[in-house]
Scaffold this active site. Structure first.
Site, PDB file in Angstrom:
ATOM      1  N   THR A 123      -4.000  -0.597  -7.303  1.00 28.19           N
ATOM      2  CA  THR A 123      -4.812   0.565  -7.656  1.00 28.19           C
ATOM      3  C   THR A 123      -4.009   1.850  -7.729  1.00 28.19           C
ATOM      4  O   THR A 123      -2.941   1.962  -7.120  1.00 28.19           O
ATOM      5  CB  THR A 123      -5.931   0.733  -6.597  1.00 28.19           C
ATOM      6  OG1 THR A 123      -6.847   1.737  -7.015  1.00 28.19           O
ATOM      7  CG2 THR A 123      -5.371   1.118  -5.232  1.00 28.19           C
TER       8      THR A 123
ATOM      9  N   ASN B 290      -6.191   4.300  -7.109  1.00 28.28           N
ATOM     10  CA  ASN B 290      -7.380   4.831  -6.433  1.00 28.28           C
ATOM     11  C   ASN B 290      -8.399   5.249  -7.484  1.00 28.28           C
ATOM     12  O   ASN B 290      -9.059   4.398  -8.050  1.00 28.28           O
ATOM     13  CB  ASN B 290      -7.047   5.942  -5.437  1.00 28.28           C
ATOM     14  CG  ASN B 290      -8.215   6.166  -4.481  1.00 28.28           C
ATOM     15  OD1 ASN B 290      -9.076   5.312  -4.348  1.00 28.28           O
ATOM     16  ND2 ASN B 290      -8.253   7.300  -3.809  1.00 28.28           N
TER      17      ASN B 290
ATOM     18  N   THR C 258      -9.384   0.803  -9.630  1.00 20.99           N
ATOM     19  CA  THR C 258      -8.677  -0.342  -9.046  1.00 20.99           C
ATOM     20  C   THR C 258      -8.822  -1.541  -9.994  1.00 20.99           C
ATOM     21  O   THR C 258      -9.699  -1.548 -10.856  1.00 20.99           O
ATOM     22  CB  THR C 258      -9.253  -0.690  -7.637  1.00 20.99           C
ATOM     23  OG1 THR C 258      -9.127   0.456  -6.807  1.00 20.99           O
ATOM     24  CG2 THR C 258      -8.577  -1.862  -6.970  1.00 20.99           C
TER      25      THR C 258
ATOM     26  N   ARG D 215       0.838  -1.193   0.000  1.00 20.95           N
ATOM     27  CA  ARG D 215       0.000   0.000   0.000  1.00 20.95           C
ATOM     28  C   ARG D 215       0.886   1.262   0.000  1.00 20.95           C
ATOM     29  O   ARG D 215       1.954   1.285   0.631  1.00 20.95           O
ATOM     30  CB  ARG D 215      -0.839  -0.031   1.284  1.00 20.95           C
ATOM     31  CG  ARG D 215      -1.823   1.120   1.459  1.00 20.95           C
ATOM     32  CD  ARG D 215      -3.000   0.995   0.567  1.00 20.95           C
ATOM     33  NE  ARG D 215      -4.124   1.818   0.992  1.00 20.95           N
ATOM     34  CZ  ARG D 215      -5.153   2.117   0.204  1.00 20.95           C
ATOM     35  NH1 ARG D 215      -5.195   1.671  -1.046  1.00 20.95           N
ATOM     36  NH2 ARG D 215      -6.159   2.830   0.652  1.00 20.95           N
TER      37      ARG D 215
HETATM   38  N1  GLY Z   1      -8.516   2.992  -3.173  1.00 21.71           N
HETATM   39  C1  GLY Z   1      -9.479   2.007  -2.911  1.00 21.71           C
HETATM   40  C2  GLY Z   1      -9.100   1.097  -1.804  1.00 21.71           C
HETATM   41  O1  GLY Z   1      -7.931   0.983  -1.506  1.00 21.71           O
HETATM   42  O2  GLY Z   1      -9.954   0.492  -1.221  1.00 21.71           O
END
Ligand code: GLY
Length: 572
Positions: A395, A397, A377, A101
């Site tokens: 993703t 986002n 995503t 992330r």
């Molecule tokens: N950006 C969407 C998620 O990470 O859930």
């Protein structure tokens, strides 16, 4: 060693591969498999890449890493090297989870998206460089490959470099993003990525080549890092050389849920996905008599599920965030005692009023306004011939992320900072709210809903799945899991069934696929006080592989316009 798809004949061409087989995940003396594996991908280039890697002797991780890089070229709206994600892996009978992330830059502050009066400045966390978190994808794919890859790093980068250098026939047209990033975006994509036409990305090809040559060093410490930081300087972004140099992907324990003879492995914090799936499954267990009396996708079934979702979204808003920064009470939130109590709060007939739905551990949450969601995503699922699996969701986002292309490096930056709670109680683009648990802090990861999931039975992979869709992700994954594991529907049917979603706010609103549900279902729920809204704007593209006996059954979502599911023939 698992040998799920073996046949008796031996495939001696494996000797041709031995020089390149360096890692784990399989024994080349195993009997030849019936297939080299299977993939469900959001586009055909991802599927072809998986096929090429699996047929070259690669395992599911090699294929997953290669597809991750390939989609960064062919699906630039969501595939990425400028974003982040999660990979759930099942390898040699054990589950693993890589968290890659994005992180808030070191210079980020809790009030960076607020004006002098303390109000959220619209779109500042969505558009332009200030919206970008420190990208994690290159580090995450590298970590997975380092640990489990069998092919060389160069081999898994090769398909992506080829698509970027030689071009691919685009299947969609890049549309300009917001005004603040349009000029930069158009410079790279405008009029160039056009559906049906060959699209080449020489700068991205060079970047991928450098990553192929040096591993993640180029991206986090080398020329690409310099280009990214220069882009920040030109466009008022915060990501520094130190932020990039310090970025690390993290191996975490996946959330594990024992479910009706299956083990479900899915995403821990900083995702709320595993928490959400776990809460729903366990509350459903405590409501077993009520669900037994409510046929699948009947009005009562939707009502009970939405009632459970009210509770979980109240908890999500209050308690979920990056567990490296905030003590997320996962054990309590997923404990049987707690979820039995929460299930007992579920109203059996009408929606519980908002004022009566509080986070369950005794604290309060702010009451927010509503917002629209714009899901992006992407997800792919892969199994290999040894029975290993990769479930990967990553993703930028929003579609095309922040809209900022790193000039000279040819890739888009994410706008993942919008997944933080910019201000307690003010919803983000997915309409979900948060509190301190998900406040902005330097180097913290924003809360996600991404839920790459693998279910096993007796130690063997049974189902691999995931989807895009923001806060709709884990409610969608939950529905397909239940349709498959509880109702024993074949995956294609389980996936095609109509879906619905509720997230506490907007109050009493159930999004549902109106054209697919009988009108009587909506009429019944409306009478009870639910507000039925056509949609489920996200959660549309479940890409899954079910394993039935020894046979992999990949399926792409009928809602996915470009998805490709492929059983990969054995090594030729
Ligand atoms: N950006 C969407 C998620 O990470 O859930």
């Amino acid at each position: 060693m698992q040998q799920p798809w073996k046949i008796t004949r031996r495939l001696l061409v494996a000797s041709m591969l031995l020089s390149s087989l360096i890692g784990c995940g399989g024994d080349d003396n195993d009997p030849a498999p019936l297939t080299a594996g299977a993939v469900s991908s959001p586009d055909r280039f991802g599927a072809e890449t998986a096929q090429q890697i699996l047929q070259s002797g690669g395992n599911a991780v090699d294929a997953g890493v290669a597809v991750g890089f390939a989609l960064a070229v062919t699906l630039p709206a969501a595939g990425n090297i400028g974003g982040g994600g999660f990979m759930t892996i099942y390898m040699d009978g054990k589950p693993y989870f890589v968290d890659y992330r994005e992180k808030a830059p070191g210079a980020a502050t809790p009030t960076m998206y607020l004006d002098a009066s303390g109000n959220v400045i619209p779109r500042l966390s969505l558009d332009g460089s200030l919206a970008a978190g420190v990208p994690g994808t290159v580090a995450g794919l590298h970590a997975a490959h380092q640990r489990f890859g069998r092919l060389s790093w160069r081999q898994v980068l090769a398909p992506a470099i080829s698509y970027a250098r030689n071009g691919f026939v685009a299947y969609s047209t890049a549309t300009p993003t917001s005004a603040s990033s349009r000029a930069n975006f158009n410079n790279y994509f405008g009029g160039k990525m056009v559906s049906g036409q060959l699209f080449k990305q020489p700068e991205l090809a060079d970047t991928l080549q450098r990553i192929s040559d040096t591993g993640p060093d180029d991206f986090y410490k080398g020329q690409t890092a310099d280009l990214l930081v220069a882009q920040m300087a030109r466009t008022n972004g915060l990501i520094s050389k130190a932020d990039l140099a310090n970025y690390q992907a993290v191996w975490r324990e996946p959330v594990s849920i024992d479910w009706n003879g299956y083990m479900v492995y899915t995403a821990p914090p900083p995702s709320s996905g595993g928490f959400g799936i776990g809460q729903l499954l366990k509350m459903k267990r405590f409501l077993a008599p009520q669900f037994a009396a409510a046929p699948l996708n009947s009005a009562q079934y939707l009502h009970l599920t939405a009632e459970m979702e009210k509770r979980l979204f109240a908890d999500r808003a209050q308690y979920l965030g990056d567990a490296d920064f905030y003590q997320v009470p996962m054990d309590q939130l997923l404990s049987d005692d707690y979820l039995q109590r929460r299930a007992a709060e579920v109203s059996l007939s009408a929606p519980t009023p908002l004022a009566n739905v509080r986070p369950g551990l005794g604290t309060d949450l702010p009451v927010p306004a509503t917002a629209d969601e714009k899901p992006q995503t992407t997800h792919f699922s892969i199994v290999d011939r040894w029975g290993n699996a990769v479930s990967n969701t990553y993703t930028l986002n929003g579609g095309y992320g922040s809209g900022i292309v790193v000039e000279g490096a040819g890739f888009l930056l994410n706008n993942e900072m919008d997944d933080f709670a910019a201000k307690p109680g003010v919803p983000n683009q997915f309409g979900v709210v948060g509190a301190d648990a998900n406040s902005i802090q330097p180097n913290k990861r924003p809360l996600s809903s991404m839920s790459p999931t693998i279910a096993t039975k007796e130690g063997k992979v049974a189902l691999v799945l995931g989807t895009p869709g923001g806060s709709r992700i884990f409610t969608s994954v939950y529905q397909v899991l239940v349709n498959t594991l509880d109702y024993n529907l074949p995956i294609a049917q389980a996936q095609a069934l109509p879906r619905f979603h509720h997230q506490l706010l907007p109050d009493n609103v159930i999004e549902y696929e109106a054209s697919k549900f009988p009108a009587a279902v909506a009429a019944d729920l409306t009478l009870r006080g639910w507000i039925m809204r056509d949609g489920v704007n996200g959660g549309l593209n479940i890409e899954a592989v079910q394993v039935v006996g020894d046979t992999p059954v990949p399926v792409t979502d009928p809602r996915s316009p470009n998805g490709v599911a492929l059983v990969v023939p054995p090594i030729p």
